[in-house]
Design a protein around this motif. Structure first.
Motif, short mmCIF file in Angstrom:
data_model
loop_
_atom_site.label_atom_id
_atom_site.label_comp_id
_atom_site.label_asym_id
_atom_site.label_seq_id
_atom_site.Cartn_x
_atom_site.Cartn_y
_atom_site.Cartn_z
N LEU A 142 0.34 -1.02 0.12
CA LEU A 142 -0.09 -0.39 -0.02
C LEU A 142 0.65 1.23 -0.15
N PRO A 143 0.38 1.98 -0.63
CA PRO A 143 1.27 3.70 -0.48
C PRO A 143 2.10 4.10 0.41
N SER A 144 1.06 3.32 1.46
CA SER A 144 2.02 3.80 3.20
C SER A 144 2.76 2.77 3.80
N GLY A 145 3.08 1.94 3.12
CA GLY A 145 4.18 0.66 3.29
C GLY A 145 3.15 -0.38 4.12
N ARG A 146 2.40 0.07 4.15
CA ARG A 146 0.66 -1.16 4.66
C ARG A 146 1.08 -2.38 4.34
N ARG A 147 1.18 -3.21 4.47
CA ARG A 147 1.13 -5.17 2.96
C ARG A 147 0.16 -5.82 3.32
N ARG A 148 -0.56 -5.77 2.81
CA ARG A 148 -1.96 -6.98 2.93
C ARG A 148 -2.32 -7.62 1.90
N GLN A 149 -2.49 -9.06 2.46
CA GLN A 149 -2.52 -9.86 1.65
C GLN A 149 -3.93 -10.19 0.84
N TYR A 150 -5.11 -10.59 -0.53
CA TYR A 150 -5.72 -10.49 -1.08
C TYR A 150 -6.08 -11.54 -2.23
N SER A 151 -7.03 -12.56 -1.99
CA SER A 151 -6.68 -13.45 -2.86
C SER A 151 -7.08 -13.49 -4.33
N LEU A 152 -6.98 -14.34 -5.29
CA LEU A 152 -7.27 -13.60 -6.72
C LEU A 152 -8.54 -14.25 -6.74
N CYS A 153 -9.29 -13.32 -7.70
CA CYS A 153 -10.91 -14.16 -7.28
C CYS A 153 -11.25 -13.60 -9.06
N GLY A 154 -10.66 -14.13 -10.09
CA GLY A 154 -11.02 -13.96 -11.42
C GLY A 154 -10.50 -14.89 -11.40
N SER A 155 -10.98 -15.07 -13.44
CA SER A 155 -10.85 -16.84 -14.06
C SER A 155 -9.74 -17.45 -13.39
N PRO A 156 -9.52 -18.92 -13.10
CA PRO A 156 -8.38 -19.57 -12.57
C PRO A 156 -7.87 -18.94 -13.72
N GLY A 157 -6.52 -18.78 -13.56
CA GLY A 157 -5.25 -18.73 -14.32
C GLY A 157 -5.00 -17.50 -15.16
#
Ligand code: FES
Length: 358
Positions: free
Chosen positions: A94-109
């Motif tokens: 993130l611009p603030s320097g934070r890091r966060r994890q998010y799952s990919l939720c589009g079409s597989p691959g």
């Protein structure tokens, strides 16, 4: 008078010191370069760090429920993004320097772009609010990955997906993959109301006959473990992603009868089990913090310093890893904690005091 290169010239393998033109040229060049090298101060070559982050550009921003934003982003030059498998996540910087994890939720691959969805949590660590507010179409988005710690098993053919709210994000691509592979799958998607269940239309339209929707406001309350596991036989592999209460309910409900694995991913830290209080000494900042039996070291560190680095809070990403200077650590992480290290999000002291390099 400087010594002639001829006088200092070594003999050849036959002991001769004659003026061989090629030898003369090479000797002169070598002498010149060595003089140059001696006159030039030596500086160590700079270590160029391996760049593992990638910058993409946001191509779409949608509010898909009143509190969930979906961001789609693509390579800045229109190229393909790294390949990924269902269940994968990325680390967003993130611009603030934070890091966060998010799952990919589009079409597989799918590699032409990625999609993630983020629930806004008003009383969280600020990361989700920043994700909502900091990105619009055209903005750069820096990320690392993808990585996968929540695989869809290749040899499981009878599968139940249990979804709670924003827990839909890693499961949706798994469901699509299960459908493509011809697996015998079912899903139950639970949430407080349909309005607050992100990506519900996509889940249901995938195979309406296979999906049970449990909206608390329609059913008159939360789903019990019996409700959540109604479609699971003992040999059914269960994949669950949702709030801790849902996960614990499914774990308890699966009991001893299950003959197939339970796979899960949390979106909140696991509760502390069998914790004992201890002291955490931060050597660099010269502070001693009391960690209560029911709290993590990371939570206590965040109280003292909200900029403390963390990401998954579940012991698998390694972001919170610190060096241990003294003390016995009860290691509970999965991110390769060695003897001299501690994942402060899950690991604890075996008692007494642990001194860390922080
Ligand atoms: S925050 Fe990910 S391992 Fe601790």
């Amino acid at each position: 008078m400087p010594e002639s290169i001829w006088a200092s010239r070594p003999a050849d393998i036959y002991g001769r010191r004659k003026r061989d033109r090629l030898y003369t040229a090479l000797w002169g060049l070598g002498t010149m370069l060595s003089g140059f090298a001696a006159a030039t101060p030596w500086t160590p070559s700079r270590v160029v760090p391996v760049v593992r982050t990638r910058t993409a550009v946001v191509t779409k921003r949608e509010l898909i429920t009143p509190d969930v934003v979906a961001l789609t982003f693509a390579d800045v030059d229109g190229g393909l993004l790294p390949s990924w498998t269902p269940g994968s996540h990325i680390d967003v910087q993130l611009p603030s320097g934070r890091r966060r994890q998010y799952s990919l939720c589009g079409s597989p691959g799918r590699r032409t772009d990625y999609r993630i969805a983020v629930r806004r949590i008003a009383d969280g660590g600020g990361g989700s609010i920043e994700m909502h507010d900091a990105f619009d179409v055209g903005d750069p988005l820096v990320f690392e990955g993808p990585r996968n710690a929540f695989y869809l098993g290749g040899d499981e053919h009878d599968v139940l997906f249990v979804i709670g709210g924003i827990g839909v994000t890693p499961i949706l691509s798994m469901m699509r993959a299960a459908q493509q592979r011809g697996m015998n799958w079912r899903a139950i998607y639970a949430g407080r109301s349909r309005e607050y269940m992100p990506l519900l239309d996509e889940v249901v339209s995938l195979a309406p006959e296979r999906v049970t929707v449990w909206a608390d406001d329609e059913r008159g309350g939360f789903a019990t473990s019996d409700d959540l596991l109604a479609a699971a036989k003992p040999a059914t592999a269960v994949y669950v992603c949702g709030p801790t209460a849902m996960l614990e309910s499914v774990r308890a409900g699966r009991g001893q009868h299950a003959k197939a694995p339970l796979h899960y991913e949390r979106f909140s830290p696991p509760p502390v089990v069998d914790g004992i209080p201890f002291e955490l000494e931060l050597a660099r900042s010269q502070r001693v913090l009391d960690v209560a039996a029911n709290r993590s070291a990371l939570d206590v560190m965040l109280d003292a310093d909200p900029t403390t680095a963390y990401s998954c809070r579940q012991g698998f990403c390694g972001t919170c890893k610190v060096r241990v200077i003294a003390g016995d650590v009860d290691r509970r992480g999965r991110a390769g904690e060695t003897d001299g290290e501690m994942l402060v999000c899950v690991s604890r002291a075996a008692g007494g005091r642990v001194v860390i390099d922080a």
